[in-house]
Design a protein around this motif. Structure first.
Motif, PDB file in Angstrom:
ATOM      1  N   LYS A 119       0.685  -1.162  -0.279  1.00 60.86           N
ATOM      2  CA  LYS A 119      -0.034   0.049  -0.193  1.00 60.86           C
ATOM      3  C   LYS A 119       0.787   1.134   0.290  1.00 60.86           C
ATOM      4  O   LYS A 119       0.338   2.392  -0.678  1.00 60.86           O
ATOM      5  N   LEU A 120       1.619   0.635   0.615  1.00 60.06           N
ATOM      6  CA  LEU A 120       2.612   2.377   0.648  1.00 60.06           C
ATOM      7  C   LEU A 120       3.525   3.033  -0.222  1.00 60.06           C
ATOM      8  O   LEU A 120       3.271   3.989  -0.772  1.00 60.06           O
ATOM      9  N   ILE A 121       3.927   1.405  -1.222  1.00 65.75           N
ATOM     10  CA  ILE A 121       4.715   1.700  -2.620  1.00 65.75           C
ATOM     11  C   ILE A 121       3.610   2.192  -3.388  1.00 65.75           C
ATOM     12  O   ILE A 121       3.953   3.165  -4.127  1.00 65.75           O
ATOM     13  N   HIS A 122       2.189   1.691  -3.012  1.00 62.22           N
ATOM     14  CA  HIS A 122       1.050   2.107  -4.389  1.00 62.22           C
ATOM     15  C   HIS A 122       0.821   3.773  -4.059  1.00 62.22           C
ATOM     16  O   HIS A 122       1.052   4.611  -4.721  1.00 62.22           O
ATOM     17  N   ASP A 123       0.988   3.903  -3.433  1.00 59.50           N
ATOM     18  CA  ASP A 123       0.105   5.819  -2.553  1.00 59.50           C
ATOM     19  C   ASP A 123       1.687   6.333  -3.000  1.00 59.50           C
ATOM     20  O   ASP A 123       1.408   7.485  -3.724  1.00 59.50           O
ATOM     21  N   SER A 124       2.784   5.908  -2.983  1.00 59.54           N
ATOM     22  CA  SER A 124       3.995   6.594  -3.384  1.00 59.54           C
ATOM     23  C   SER A 124       4.056   6.442  -4.403  1.00 59.54           C
ATOM     24  O   SER A 124       4.542   7.486  -5.278  1.00 59.54           O
ATOM     25  N   LYS A 125       3.853   5.835  -5.581  1.00 58.95           N
ATOM     26  CA  LYS A 125       3.527   5.696  -7.350  1.00 58.95           C
ATOM     27  C   LYS A 125       2.704   7.273  -7.331  1.00 58.95           C
ATOM     28  O   LYS A 125       3.191   7.717  -8.106  1.00 58.95           O
ATOM     29  N   ASN A 126       1.713   7.084  -6.760  1.00 63.40           N
ATOM     30  CA  ASN A 126       0.655   7.849  -6.718  1.00 63.40           C
ATOM     31  C   ASN A 126       1.001   9.449  -6.504  1.00 63.40           C
ATOM     32  O   ASN A 126       0.768  10.268  -7.518  1.00 63.40           O
ATOM     33  N   VAL A 127       1.183   9.660  -5.576  1.00 56.19           N
ATOM     34  CA  VAL A 127       1.913  10.952  -5.026  1.00 56.19           C
ATOM     35  C   VAL A 127       2.780  11.401  -6.402  1.00 56.19           C
ATOM     36  O   VAL A 127       2.519  12.747  -6.488  1.00 56.19           O
ATOM     37  N   VAL A 128       3.691  10.347  -6.558  1.00 52.88           N
ATOM     38  CA  VAL A 128       5.099  10.983  -7.697  1.00 52.88           C
ATOM     39  C   VAL A 128       4.448  10.983  -9.173  1.00 52.88           C
ATOM     40  O   VAL A 128       4.599  11.821  -9.009  1.00 52.88           O
ATOM     41  N   LEU A 129       3.806  10.530  -9.186  1.00 49.89           N
ATOM     42  CA  LEU A 129       3.081  10.485 -10.706  1.00 49.89           C
ATOM     43  C   LEU A 129       1.605  11.634 -10.658  1.00 49.89           C
ATOM     44  O   LEU A 129       1.835  12.862 -11.986  1.00 49.89           O
ATOM     45  N   ASP A 130       0.983  12.130  -9.944  1.00 45.02           N
ATOM     46  CA  ASP A 130       0.136  13.303  -9.166  1.00 45.02           C
ATOM     47  C   ASP A 130       1.023  14.454  -9.750  1.00 45.02           C
ATOM     48  O   ASP A 130       0.767  15.495 -10.332  1.00 45.02           O
ATOM     49  N   MET A 131       1.975  14.010  -9.121  1.00 42.76           N
ATOM     50  CA  MET A 131       3.210  15.581  -9.106  1.00 42.76           C
ATOM     51  C   MET A 131       3.634  15.558 -10.522  1.00 42.76           C
ATOM     52  O   MET A 131       3.981  17.194 -11.257  1.00 42.76           O
ATOM     53  N   LEU A 132       4.190  14.523 -11.517  1.00 43.52           N
ATOM     54  CA  LEU A 132       4.830  15.059 -12.456  1.00 43.52           C
ATOM     55  C   LEU A 132       3.423  15.441 -13.748  1.00 43.52           C
ATOM     56  O   LEU A 132       4.149  15.725 -14.595  1.00 43.52           O
ATOM     57  N   ILE A 133       2.201  14.804 -13.488  1.00 48.71           N
ATOM     58  CA  ILE A 133       1.370  15.222 -13.890  1.00 48.71           C
ATOM     59  C   ILE A 133       1.199  17.000 -13.950  1.00 48.71           C
ATOM     60  O   ILE A 133       0.806  17.696 -14.843  1.00 48.71           O
TER      61      ILE A 133
END
Length: 695
Positions: free
Chosen positions: A324-338
């Motif tokens: 869950k931590l990896i999944h949430d971190s991935k989403n945070v990074v991708l939201d920032m990139l977007i």
């Protein structure tokens, strides 16, 4: 000890001697970059494109290696460079990096995904290395002049790198989207072309070419990137960096003349070569074009990030919390990139809008001049051009570009056709006009079933090998006017260019590959050396007494080649399949059958036999060429409609040139009556022979 002086210290006296030649090496690399970028610019103007293609200066391993050499001054940390030219050369190296990124951005579109990733990473390493080294030099004092200019250019350098990197993320999405739209348009366009019956083949093909040319050009991967807002903004940033260098040069020279400003005393190890570097890097500058658009980000800019975000991580981790931590971190990074991507797109739109505001007076003046020229020029008698705007494939937000692309691409295709018309095969036309236009009897006459076979298996025929073999026999016939031989060779040479195109597009069967190779080898020998394989045709023509003797000599020689090869025990497995026959055996088989066929109607006592046989051979050659070239319409259509997204524009251009070159040939062939065969059957000479032999 070598390398030390008498006191045991390192002798550094000769360390700087090679530096001027290293400077020449840097200047040569900079000049290579300038020439490549200038060639791309010239190509854009020559073909009247709306953008400058990256043909000669694309982002790849070779160009990155040359750029690394060209910007060596910006990463040279400790070589003293006290003079004005040397300080300017360091600044010009940084500006060159900016220019390279802006000019090579369209080449991102023509890369595969893995290639795109590796090239962008390699460029990022080069830019970041240069950035860090310039910062070190600013801190150490190696760069002591034009500090503000260096800081501004470094900011532009990083901004261009970020823009280029994030622009690469939209390339796969936009290519995939336009490729889908292309195939959606391809099916109805193909059906429409097949359903239209038209006596004027040239105009029908021209209309098809205009349609496919529109589709191919508008989904050209490089053009997709070149017309994007980020590429337009990159062009403006490149221009800004060039202006920064220009004002630094102007200010430094004016200051030295007006205020008697002196630079530090001393001599650089690069000596006179630093001026050469400055000159070559200064000339490597250009910009891009701009178009107005809505001030909002389109979905395709962030689609790649959204797809990655929705794709689950396949990690073999037992802990639910870790997953869950990896999944949430991935989403945070991708939201920032977007958000960064959206910011880059909106910023690029702002830069483009500012560019348009500055350029609008010039654009309005150009439009006014164009309107005045149309008003006072005499009206054209030709009909208005058809509307092919539905064949322009465009992305979201590019609706206003449709009419611009349509007008430009229509003119481009027509120019390529006219270019082809100016280079028509006159010797081929003469060869086709000199023979009887009624039917194609030579297709059946060159090989008779009455000739006994050399082997139980008979190979299939192709178009080029009978033409090359018949030409070889024609060259060997005695008592023929040399000018007639020369005219025949010229006509066949031009014809084989187009016959090969037909075979490559429509007859690309594996079983015919050796026959095509044999034809090219046979005709090259006849054309250049007047030889068939190793047989001197001129020698045979002079030694024998009659035409019948020539045919018997050629048939006997060809039979010997075939029989000797077949007699070798280790060649048994090759004889099992005719597609495995070697090239010389395939050529010998063709020569044997054609020579024996001609001998069936040859009388040794006929004094005019040489002239009559040469005319017969010319007619056979012309008929086979004409029968093959009736497939030109299909071959041109295939040429322009079937290819990958990266090569569609070039295919459309080559098809347009081919149409122009063969316009007169198709006009001649339109007067001949074709057999009742389908398009696939017309592409096979054996199908022609089977149809003709039916009573």
């Amino acid at each position: 000890m070598g390398g030390c002086d008498g006191d045991g210290n390192v002798d550094q006296a000769g360390f700087g001697k090679p530096m001027p030649w290293i400077g020449v090496y840097i200047a040569a690399a900079s000049l290579a970059c300038a020439i490549a970028m200038a060639a791309d610019t010239a190509a854009g103007f020559r073909y009247r494109q709306l953008w400058f293609p990256s043909r000669y200066f694309a982002l790849n391993a070779m160009s990155l290696s040359v750029i690394t050499v060209a910007v060596k001054l910006s990463v040279d940390l400790n070589t003293p460079m006290p003079r004005r030219e040397e300080q300017l050369a360091k600044l010009s190296s940084s500006v060159l990096i900016c220019t390279v990124m802006g000019n090579s951005m369209p080449s991102l579109g023509s890369m595969k995904n893995k290639e795109l990733l590796s090239n962008v990473i390699a460029l990022a390493i080069l830019v970041i290395t240069s950035f860090v080294n310039i910062c070190i030099q600013l801190g150490s004092g190696a760069i002591f002049d034009f500090v503000m200019e260096h800081a501004f250019v470094m900011f532009l350098m990083l901004l261009l790198l970020v823009t280029l990197s994030f622009s690469s993320m939209m390339v796969p999405t936009s290519k995939r989207y336009l490729d889908i739209k292309y195939y959606e348009m391809h099916e109805p366009t193909l059906k429409d072309s097949l359903s239209r019956s038209c006596d004027d083949v040239f105009n029908k093909l021209k209309e098809d070419l205009l349609k496919y040319g529109m589709m191919a050009h508008s989904c050209n991967p490089q053009f997709i990137v070149a017309r994007s807002v980020t590429c337009t903004a990159s062009g403006a940033l490149c221009l800004l960096s060039a202006v920064t260098l220009a004002q630094a040069m102007l200010r430094s020279y004016l200051a030295s003349w007006t205020f008697k400003f002196d630079y530090c005393h001393g001599e650089s190890d690069y000596q006179w070569s630093s001026m050469a570097i400055l000159i070559t890097q200064t000339i490597a500058r250009r910009g891009n074009k701009s178009y107005k658009d809505e001030f909002k980000p389109e979905k395709y800019w962030i689609q790649q990030f959204i797809e990655i975000k929705e794709r689950p991580f396949n990690l073999h981790i037992r802990s639910r919390r870790c997953r869950k931590l990896i999944h949430d971190s991935k989403n945070v990074v991708l939201d920032m990139l977007i958000r960064i991507q959206v910011g880059i797109v909106l910023g690029s739109k702002a830069v483009r809008l500012i560019s348009i505001l500055f350029m609008s007076p010039i654009l309005l003046f150009c439009d006014l001049c164009s309107d005045l020229r149309k008003k006072f020029s005499p009206p054209e008698g030709s009909a208005s051009k058809p509307d092919f705007s539905q064949y322009i494939l465009h992305l979201e937000g590019e609706e206003e570009l449709v009419h611009v692309m349509m007008r430009n691409k229509c003119d481009t295709i027509e120019r390529w056709i006219e270019m082809g018309k100016n280079n028509q095969p006159k010797h081929l036309v003469q060869l086709l006009e000199e023979t009887d236009p009624r039917g194609f009897p030579g297709v059946m006459d060159f090989d008779s079933d009455a000739v006994p076979p050399l082997d139980s298996a008979e190979p299939p025929n192709n178009w080029t090998l009978p033409i090359a073999t018949l030409t070889s026999i024609a060259v060997a016939i005695p008592d023929i006017d040399p000018s007639a031989r020369k005219r025949l060779l010229r006509g066949v040479r031009e014809a084989l260019m187009y016959v090969n195109i037909v075979e490559e597009r429509l007859c690309a069967k594996q079983e015919l590959m050796n026959a095509r190779k044999a034809a090219s080898i046979v005709f090259m020998g006849v054309d250049l050396f007047h030889k068939w394989l190793d047989v001197d045709l001129r020698k045979i023509s002079l030694q024998v007494n009659t035409t019948k003797d020539v045919l018997e000599e050629l048939a006997c020689t060809a039979k010997d080649v075939f029989v000797k090869f077949k007699a070798v025990p280790t060649h048994g497995h090759l004889m099992e399949s005719t597609s495995a026959w070697p090239v010389n055996v395939r050529a010998a088989h063709s020569m044997y059958r054609i020579s024996e066929t001609l001998l069936l109607d040859c009388e040794s006592s006929d004094r005019d036999m040489s002239k009559r046989l040469f005319e017969k051979l010319s007619r056979m050659i012309s008929d086979i060429i004409a029968a093959c070239l009736t497939n030109l319409e299909h071959a041109i259509f295939i040429e322009c409609s079937r290819s990958g997204i990266e090569g569609r524009t070039e295919k459309a251009w080559s098809a347009a040139i081919l149409l122009g070159r063969t316009a007169e040939v198709m006009e001649i062939l339109s007067q001949r009556e074709l057999p009742c065969l389908g398009s696939d059957q017309l592409a096979s000479i054996d199908e022609w022979r089977a149809m003709t032999s039916v009573p």
